[in-house]
Design a protein around this motif. Structure first.
Motif, short mmCIF file in Angstrom:
data_model
loop_
_atom_site.label_atom_id
_atom_site.label_comp_id
_atom_site.label_asym_id
_atom_site.label_seq_id
_atom_site.Cartn_x
_atom_site.Cartn_y
_atom_site.Cartn_z
N GLU A 176 -12.00 4.74 -2.86
CA GLU A 176 -12.06 4.29 -4.43
C GLU A 176 -13.15 3.39 -4.86
O GLU A 176 -13.53 3.10 -6.13
N PHE B 181 0.80 -1.19 0.02
CA PHE B 181 0.10 -0.06 0.00
C PHE B 181 0.92 1.31 0.11
O PHE B 181 0.23 2.28 0.25
N SER C 144 -8.30 4.64 1.86
CA SER C 144 -8.45 5.18 0.55
C SER C 144 -8.81 4.09 -0.64
O SER C 144 -9.46 4.44 -1.44
N ARG C 145 -7.81 3.30 -0.66
CA ARG C 145 -7.94 2.16 -1.69
C ARG C 145 -9.27 1.35 -1.55
O ARG C 145 -9.59 1.00 -2.63
N GLU D 194 -4.06 5.08 4.00
CA GLU D 194 -3.91 4.56 2.44
C GLU D 194 -4.77 3.19 2.11
O GLU D 194 -5.38 3.16 0.90
#
Length: 293
Positions: A256, A171, A251-252, A248
């Motif tokens: 997203e 990540f 977010s992913r 991170e």
């Protein structure tokens, strides 16, 4: 029996059979992710091979291996949640299927109440995740920081070390909130002459941040100094030292996929509302068909 009630019973039976299959899938998937380490490992090899080659080539440790890495141990809490959710969904779906099939009207009342409670809990969870994400992320950070006290760097072979090394490379992140987390928890990754500072080509290091946080893992002491620092933290140009893994990953995985989550949640809410309405219709029809009262 009214036509709408009859159609409702059919819908309840069919949808709950589908949910039974979904619940079994959740349970099986939870067990596979938690315990089928050898089956999952090849799917993670790209990152694990980078870590392994860095230690073998850079530190000259030909015996080093990432074979002890267990993705299931890394996400064990998620696996147990999947299994528990599958068991609960199986029980509720079985209850709804039997109640609709046999016109057990009191069972349908209980079933509808359970669905309403679950629906309200889901609404609260969605609001918490998307309106107050910091509450969830702070809890994640606190839990992850507790695993750092034994982190012994890029050469570590414990479940904690291998897990952190994989996450940080996968990540592009460092620690829960940043590299300082490891120092705050007393991680031994900077112990003199060993771990991240072990000999590389005749030189020991003096890293300021974990080697696993490097954007490109080093294979010699010069590259280690550039990306992990020398007595002080490196620059962000070469290290992910200030990019926390919680943010991170969030977010992913979450941000997203917001649209996809929205569609799935919307469909689930619609199905639950339909099931609640039909379950209430079956219960309301008790005076006509009898059933378990």
């Amino acid at each position: 029996m009214g036509l709408l009630t009859f159609a409702g019973r059919i819908v309840l039976v069919v949808v709950n059979i589908v949910f039974i299959l979904v619940s079994l899938t959740l349970i099986i998937a939870g067990f596979i992710i938690r315990f089928a380490h050898e089956w999952l490992k090849p799917r993670l090899d790209s990152v694990l091979n980078k870590i392994e080659s860095t230690v073998q080539e850079g530190y000259g440790d030909a015996e080093f291996s990432t074979d002890k890495f267990e993705f299931g141990s890394l996400v064990s809490t998620l696996c147990y949640i999947m299994i528990a959710a599958g068991v609960v969904l199986l029980a509720i779906s079985f209850l709804g299927c039997c109640g609709a099939c046999c016109s057990f009207t009191t069972v349908m009342l209980v079933y509808s109440i359970i669905l309403i409670v679950i629906l309200l809990a889901q609404v609260a969870a969605i609001i918490l995740v998307f309106a107050k994400p910091d509450v969830v992320k702070d809890r994640m950070k606190s839990t992850l920081q507790d695993t750092m006290k034994d982190y012994d760097g890029i050469k570590g072979t414990s479940v904690s070390a291998l897990g952190w090394n994989w996450v940080q490379q996968e990540f592009d992140c460092c620690g829960a909130e940043g590299y300082a987390d490891f120092g705050d928890k007393g991680s031994p990754y900077k112990d003199s002459g060993v771990n991240d500072n072990a000999d590389m080509g005749g030189n020991t290091g003096n890293v300021g941040a974990p080697v696993a946080c490097c954007k490109t893992l080093p294979t010699d002491d010069g590259k280690r100094t550039t990306c992990a620092g020398n007595g002080a933290p490196p620059t962000e140009a070469n290290s992910n030292l200030n990019k926390g893994c919680v943010n991170e990953v969030w977010s992913r995985v979450v941000e997203e996929n917001t649209l996809m989550f929205g569609i799935v949640v919307g469909i689930c809410f619609l199905i639950q509302i339909v099931l609640i309405i039909f379950a209430c219709l079956v219960f309301k029809n008790r005076g006509v068909t009898g059933g378990l009262i």
